[in-house]
Design an enzyme around this catalytic site. Structure first.
Site, PDB file in Angstrom:
ATOM      1  N   LYS A  83       0.854  -1.196   0.000  1.00 44.48           N
ATOM      2  CA  LYS A  83       0.000   0.000   0.000  1.00 44.48           C
ATOM      3  C   LYS A  83       0.891   1.247   0.000  1.00 44.48           C
ATOM      4  CE  LYS A  83      -4.192   1.078   2.630  1.00 44.48           C
ATOM      5  NZ  LYS A  83      -4.735   0.932   3.988  1.00 44.48           N
TER       6      LYS A  83
HETATM    7  C1  E4P Z   1      -8.159   2.040   4.342  1.00 48.93           C
HETATM    8  O1  E4P Z   1      -7.409   1.217   3.875  1.00 48.93           O
HETATM    9  C2  E4P Z   1      -7.959   2.739   5.609  1.00 48.93           C
HETATM   10  O2  E4P Z   1      -7.175   1.912   6.449  1.00 48.93           O
HETATM   11  C3  E4P Z   1      -9.226   2.991   6.355  1.00 48.93           C
HETATM   12  O3  E4P Z   1     -10.372   2.514   5.677  1.00 48.93           O
HETATM   13  C4  E4P Z   1      -9.348   4.333   6.935  1.00 48.93           C
HETATM   14  O4  E4P Z   1     -10.551   4.418   7.650  1.00 48.93           O
HETATM   15  P1  E4P Z   1     -10.845   5.579   8.718  1.00 48.93           P
HETATM   16  O5  E4P Z   1     -11.093   6.840   7.950  1.00 48.93           O
HETATM   17  O6  E4P Z   1     -12.069   5.130   9.431  1.00 48.93           O
HETATM   18  O7  E4P Z   1      -9.624   5.668   9.580  1.00 48.93           O
END
Ligand code: E4P
Length: 220
Positions: A83
Site C-alpha cells: 500500500k
Molecule cells: C483504508 O485502507 C484505511 O485503512 C481505512 O479505511 C481508513 O478508515 P478511517 O477513515 O475510518 O480511519
C-alpha cells in the site's frame, strides 16, 4: 462485493474468519501502531489467519524509500499487497512496483482525478476514503460511483476498494454502487448482523415452540 476487515487486530480477524466472511485485510500505519507489533511480524500473523489479499503500507515518503520497503513487504507472503499513498512519489512507486509484478493498493484517494492516476500507474486497488469525505461535509459515496464509471469508460483493471466505511449504510451503498471491495472495521461487520425484528422474531419462535413442546429437541 468482497469484504475486507480494516484492522490489524488478530482477535477481530479470527472472529471474522470463524464467521467465514472475511475475504481480505487492509492495514495502515495507525492500525499497526495500535497493536504495538512491528509491521513484518504482524503482517505474517495476519497472513496465517486470513487467506486473501492483505494490504501492508509503507511509511517512507520518497519513491526510493517506498521501493525499499515495498519489495520486502511483498515477499512476506504471496497475498501481500503493498500500500502506497496517493502522492507523486507514491504513484511513481506504484508504476515501478506494478511493473515488477507486485500488486499495489494506492491509498488516501479523495478525488476521481487521483483515481485516474492510480489506474494509469497500474494499481491493483485504489482506496477512496468514503467516511473521511463525509466528515468534510461532502458525499463520499459519490466518489465511489464516479471512479467506477470512469474506470468502466476506459476498461481500467484497477479494483475500487471502498475504504473508511463507518456504518452499515456505507456498506450497503458501496455494494449498490458495485465497488469491488468494501473494507470496514470489525464493529461495522459485526453491526451488519443486527436487526431488531430478527431478535424479536427469534424470541417469539422459541417461546411458541417451548409452550407446545416443553424443551423437547427438534430432532432425536
Ligand atoms: C483504508 O485502507 C484505511 O485503512 C481505512 O479505511 C481508513 O478508515 P478511517 O477513515 O475510518 O480511519
Amino acid at each position: 462485493m468482497r469484504f475486507f476487515l480494516d484492522t490489524a487486530n488478530l482477535e477481530e480477524l479470527k472472529t471474522g474468519a470463524r464467521w467465514g466472511l472475511v475475504d481480505g485485510v487492509t492495514t495502515n500505519p495507525t492500525l499497526i501502531a495500535r497493536e504495538g507489533v512491528p509491521v513484518e511480524e504482524q503482517i505474517r500473523k495476519i497472513c496465517d489467519i486470513i487467506n486473501g489479499d492483505i494490504s501492508a503500507e509503507v511509511v517512507a515518503t520518497d519513491t526510493d524509500g517506498m521501493l525499499a520497503e515495498g519489495r520486502p513487504l511483498s515477499r512476506i507472503h504471496k497475498n501481500v499487497v503493498v500500500k502506497v499513498p496517493l502522492t507523486r512519489d507514491g504513484i511513481r512507486a506504484c508504476s515501478i512496483l506494478s511493473g515488477e509484478g507486485i500488486r499495489v493498493n494506492v491509498t488516501l484517494c479523495f478525488s476521481a482525478g487521483q483515481a485516474i492516476l492510480a489506474a494509469k500507474a497500474g494499481a491493483y486497488f485504489v482506496s477512496p476514503f468514503v467516511g473521511r469525505i463525509d466528515d468534510t461535509g461532502w458525499h463520499g459515496m459519490e466518489l465511489i460511483r464516479d471512479i467506477l464509471a470512469i474506470y468502466k469508460n476506459y476498461g481500467f483493471a484497477t479494483q475500487v476498494l471502498a475504504a473508511s466505511l463507518r456504518h452499515s449504510v456505507h456498506v450497503m451503498e458501496a455494494a449498490k454502487a458495485s465497488a469491488h471491495v468494501g473494507t470496514m472495521p470489525f464493529k461495522v461487520l459485526d453491526g451488519l448482523f443486527n436487526h431488531p425484528l430478527t431478535d424479536k422474531g427469534l424470541e417469539q419462535f422459541l417461546k411458541d415452540y417451548e409452550k407446545a413442546f416443553h424443551g423437547a429437541p427438534v430432532v432425536r
